[in-house]
Structures are given as C-alpha cells and as structure tokens.
Scaffold this motif. Structure first.
Motif, PDB file in Angstrom:
ATOM      1  N   MET A 135      -0.339  -2.320   1.430  1.00 27.90           N
ATOM      2  CA  MET A 135       0.509  -1.381   0.705  1.00 27.90           C
ATOM      3  C   MET A 135      -0.337  -0.305   0.036  1.00 27.90           C
ATOM      4  O   MET A 135      -1.364  -0.614  -0.579  1.00 27.90           O
ATOM      5  CB  MET A 135       1.339  -2.128  -0.346  1.00 27.90           C
ATOM      6  N   VAL A 176       0.611  -0.905  -6.514  1.00 33.73           N
ATOM      7  CA  VAL A 176       1.433  -0.624  -5.326  1.00 33.73           C
ATOM      8  C   VAL A 176       2.930  -0.689  -5.642  1.00 33.73           C
ATOM      9  O   VAL A 176       3.757  -0.520  -4.756  1.00 33.73           O
ATOM     10  CB  VAL A 176       1.101  -1.592  -4.160  1.00 33.73           C
ATOM     11  N   TYR A 179       5.271   2.170  -4.435  1.00 37.52           N
ATOM     12  CA  TYR A 179       5.567   2.142  -2.996  1.00 37.52           C
ATOM     13  C   TYR A 179       6.565   1.037  -2.665  1.00 37.52           C
ATOM     14  O   TYR A 179       7.619   1.302  -2.067  1.00 37.52           O
ATOM     15  CB  TYR A 179       4.282   1.929  -2.194  1.00 37.52           C
ATOM     16  N   TYR A 180       6.255  -0.192  -3.060  1.00 46.85           N
ATOM     17  CA  TYR A 180       7.049  -1.307  -2.548  1.00 46.85           C
ATOM     18  C   TYR A 180       8.420  -1.397  -3.213  1.00 46.85           C
ATOM     19  O   TYR A 180       9.427  -1.707  -2.559  1.00 46.85           O
ATOM     20  CB  TYR A 180       6.315  -2.631  -2.713  1.00 46.85           C
ATOM     21  N   ARG A 182      10.347   0.869  -4.207  1.00 46.12           N
ATOM     22  CA  ARG A 182      11.327   1.801  -3.644  1.00 46.12           C
ATOM     23  C   ARG A 182      12.062   1.125  -2.485  1.00 46.12           C
ATOM     24  O   ARG A 182      13.262   1.361  -2.277  1.00 46.12           O
ATOM     25  CB  ARG A 182      10.640   3.081  -3.171  1.00 46.12           C
ATOM     26  N   LYS A 183      11.344   0.301  -1.723  1.00 40.53           N
ATOM     27  CA  LYS A 183      11.987  -0.443  -0.643  1.00 40.53           C
ATOM     28  C   LYS A 183      12.955  -1.481  -1.208  1.00 40.53           C
ATOM     29  O   LYS A 183      14.041  -1.702  -0.663  1.00 40.53           O
ATOM     30  CB  LYS A 183      10.917  -1.133   0.223  1.00 40.53           C
TER      31      LYS A 183
END
Length: 487
Positions: A135, A176, A179-180, A182-183
């Motif tokens: 990530m 991270v 980034y993660y 948001r998923k």
C-alpha cells in the motif's frame, strides 16, 4: 496444477485430503513461491488428516520434489494461502489463514530464519477477511506488503485494521490509512445505497476519518446519530462525533459542519445521491457563515461542492423535489437573512446537460419583480405590480381609528402622500398544486406601509418552470382580516 496435486498426494497418507481455499473459487490450497530467498520456488500444500490441518513444503532437488518442512495448522479448513514480502522486500513471508469458525480465520505468518521456518507474532490473531497489498504511504510504495484484517461485527459491517510487521509483531500502518480507508469508505457507501442503517453510517464515518476526509466523516456520524439505534449506542456515536470535531478543530480553526442533509436522485442516473448544506457556526449564535452546497454522487462517489452567492444567514434548509417536470429531484435552498423585513436568500439547483446549474436566484427574482405601493384617499392603498402588470386596491379600514387618524383627515383625504413598498422575497414554498409530482414555487413578499412592522398584506406569486426560467403563473395579494367583535 494437477501435477502438483499428484506430487503432494504421493507423500500423504491414503486417507488424507488436500484442502481447498474458501475464496474465491474453491481451488486447491497449493502454492508455488520462493520462501527461503534462494530464487527457487518451493511447493506448498495444505492437507487434512485425522481431523487435523497440516502444511507440507517441498523443495526441488535434482528436478525432484522432496519434503522439506511439515507444519501443523489449526481449525477445520483454510481460507488464505499466499507468500509476499512483509518484513523484508527481498524475502517472502508465508501467510496462512486457518479457518476456525464460519466467519473466522486464524492468521499464521511463517518466515525463513536461521535455516528454519519460524512463526512470527502475533500467534493467535483472528480475522474474517484478509487483504494483502503493498500500500502506498506518504512516499509511495516501499516494496513491503501491509495486511488489512476485516473483523466481522454485525450485518455486513466489519472493523478494519491495517497492519505491517515489526520486531514487536503487528503494528498499525497509519501512513497508508489515506489510501486504504478510501477503499473501506467505498465499501460502506455501496452498502448504504440499499441499507440505510446507523451502523453502516458509523463505520463509514470511521473510514472517512482515517482516510483524512474529516468533513465527510462528520456528515456521516451526524447521519448515524439522526437514525434511532440500539447499536452502535448513542454514547459510542457521540464519542466518535467528538473525536472528529476535535480533529477538525486541530485542522482548521473555522471548520465546516453539517447544517441540513437530504437523500434523493438529483442527477437522474437512478442512484440515490446525498445532498448537504455545510457551514461554519458562529460561537454562541445561530448565525452560519460560508454555507456550501455539497453533493455526494451516489454512482461515482465523488463530491461536488458549490459555494453559494449569499452564504451567511440563519436556519439554512434543503428541500428536494422535481420543479422542472423531468422526474428528477431538484435542490431548493432557503436561508433567512435575519433582517427586520423577514427576507430570505433562496436558490434552486437542477442537473442539466451533465452539470448542476442554478435555475432560481432570489436576487434575480427581486430585481425582476418590482412594485409600487401608494396610499390613496378614502382609506385605500394601491399596489401596482410591473411583472406581471396588475393593480390591487387594499381597504385599510381594518387598521382602526387610531392608525387612520394619523394619516387621514376626517373627510378621508390623505394628510400627505405616503408610499409603502414590497419587501424582497420573504418565503419560498414548494407546492404540488396538481398532485402530479411536479412542484411549483409559491413566492411570498411582505407589503409594508410606513415601516416594516406596518404590514398591509402579502404579495404572492406562483412560479412555474417554462423550460427556460421560472415565470409567474398567477399572482395575488392576501390581506389581513379584521377581528369581529361580538355584541
């Protein structure tokens, strides 16, 4: 892969069975990967024998597979089997998920160290779903993989934690998170399209907070708190709200909060969108500043922020309804100015030709609809409208002798000319007169005499959309009635 199945079976007891992975297609739990760093792949297979799970690792020597390591497992099945670099980007770690319950797996991390395979801590971590990925953090990818453990809570909701391996075992990989998570937020936004429940809003808020989208996190926790709920408890959600507010205050002194929100398809794509008004609250006052229209597209998951021309006032509200007759919700915004004339700012936004457009503006309405108010002899007042061109005569007798004696002679003539006025827009109300799903706008303005509190009645315009603009379909004046004295 059939050849590898036969290789493994040749070394298993006759009654042993090769395990199958639960996801995604029930394939055999067999893996080829270099786990000792010699640039040669090992063969790894999971099997079950005498009610126990096992892992058998083979090494190729002189083109022949030979058993190399045997490891006992847990549970009654296997959910995950993969090898990726988690401690060192030049060495793969073997990741195994042993199924120990219907929705639970036990995580095993196996690492080649000092000519042996050792278990990395944690030794008994459990999870419901696992995602493993390199990530990106603040400085991009680093070649080492992080692990996201999804732990089932209720319904389709999961507590999600993202880890990396350190000497102490699993540690939170906070760099991270943007980034993660948001998923993770996307996951809950999709669920909310069909299941509007407080615990999905709660977990969406948590994901948005960890992704750094504090404004949207606050919107989501406010929505969660607005729905009656036994779980999460109001205390849990209030604590989450306080955490987000604290983060917002640290981020910026004047932070945006949700004032009003509605749900409806405002883009006409069949997906339910979320429409908000956000703003900055004045400490100790009901006055709002920097009021902004925010639209979360239900299909694309993208936010559109639309600053309002007049963006400060009191009691901002949203109404969603079809004003243009195309069976798509439009957005009506009304904000009280707080002035002595009881006036408002009002806007209507409609999705046209692929974008959100403003189709009604209270300032433009006030410029277009002009009036004259003149007192007449014989206790009358004449109101003249220029758009449309109409004239109204108001009987002032109900005002009483004291009022009339101040401005009229005993013979009913004016002591001096008096001009009143019609205030700017004071109310804008959606009404479905035809009950066909299409709304008109009932625009109301106060008719004032010598001062604002000297009300003579109300000017009303029923506005309909003609395909290009709102026009007055009918105009009328309503007056105040006189109390009847019973004798």
């Amino acid at each position: 892969m059939t050849d590898y199945v036969n290789v493994i079976k040749n070394f298993l007891p006759p009654t042993a069975t090769i395990l199958k992975l639960r996801q995604p297609d029930r394939r055999n739990a067999i893996l080829l990967a270099d786990i000792d760093g010699d640039q040669e792949e090992e063969l790894i297979g999971a099997y079950r024998f005498q009610e126990e799970n096992n892992l058998l690792i083979f090494k190729k020597i002189n083109d022949q597979w030979h058993p190399w390591a045997h490891i006992k497992g847990s549970g009654y099945g296997i959910t995950d089997l993969l090898a990726v670099p988690v401690t060192d980007n030049s060495m793969n770690t073997l990741i195994v998920g042993w199924q120990v319950g219907t929705m639970w797996s036990e995580l095993n991390l196996l690492q080649w160290e000092n000519n042996d395979i050792v278990r990395l801590p944690p030794l008994n971590a459990t999870y419901s779903k696992l995602e493993v990925e390199d990530m990106p953090g603040m400085h991009g990818l680093d070649g080492k993989y992080e692990m996201a453990l999804w732990i089932h809570d209720t319904g389709d909701a999961y507590k999600v934690n993202v880890y990396r391996i350190s000497e102490k075992g699993l540690v939170r990989a906070k760099d991270v998170y943007p980034y993660y998570y948001r998923k993770v937020a996307d996951f809950y936004e999709k669920l909310l399209q069909t299941h509007d429940t407080p615990f999905y809003w709660y977990y969406l808020s948590d994901a948005q907070k960890k992704a750094g989208d504090l404004e949207q996190a606050f919107i989501s926790i406010e929505k969660a708190l607005s729905i009656p709920s036994h779980y999460p408890s109001k205390k849990m959600m209030s604590e989450k709200r306080s955490q987000i507010l604290s983060s917002l205050k640290k981020k910026e002194p004047n932070y945006q909060v949700v004032i009003d929100s509605k749900r409806g398809d405002v883009t006409g794509d069949g997906f339910i969108d979320r429409v908000y008004l956000t703003g900055e609250k004045t400490e100790g006052s009901p006055f709002w500043q920097n009021i902004t229209l925010v639209i979360l597209n239900g299909k694309t998951k993208l936010h559109e922020r639309i600053p309002l021309k007049e963006n400060a006032g009191y009691e901002p509200t949203i109404f969603l309804g079809d004003f243009t007759g195309n069976q798509v919700d439009d957005i009506l915004i009304v904000i009280s100015t707080g002035g002595s004339g009881g006036t408002i700012y009002a806007y209507v936004y409609s999705f046209m030709q692929g974008e959100m457009r403003k189709i009604f503006d209270s300032d433009m309405f006030n410029e277009r609809f002009q009036y004259e108010v003149n007192y007449q002899d014989d206790y009358k007042a004449k109101v003249t409208s220029h758009t449309p061109e109409k004239e109204y005569t108001l009987d002032l007798m109900y005002k009483g002798k004291e009022y009339l004696s101040e401005i009229y002679n005993q013979n009913g003539t004016l002591k001096e000319p008096i001009e009143g006025w019609v205030n700017p827009l004071g109310g804008l109300y959606p009404i479905d007169f035809e009950r066909d799903g299409t709304y008109a706008l009932n625009a109301v303005q106060n008719i004032a005499g010598r001062y604002n509190a000297d009300g003579l009645g109300y000017m009303e315009n029923v506005l309909n959309w003609n395909g290009h603009e709102f026009v007055s379909d009918r105009q009328s004046v309503s007056i105040f009635g006189e109390d009847i004295t019973l004798t």
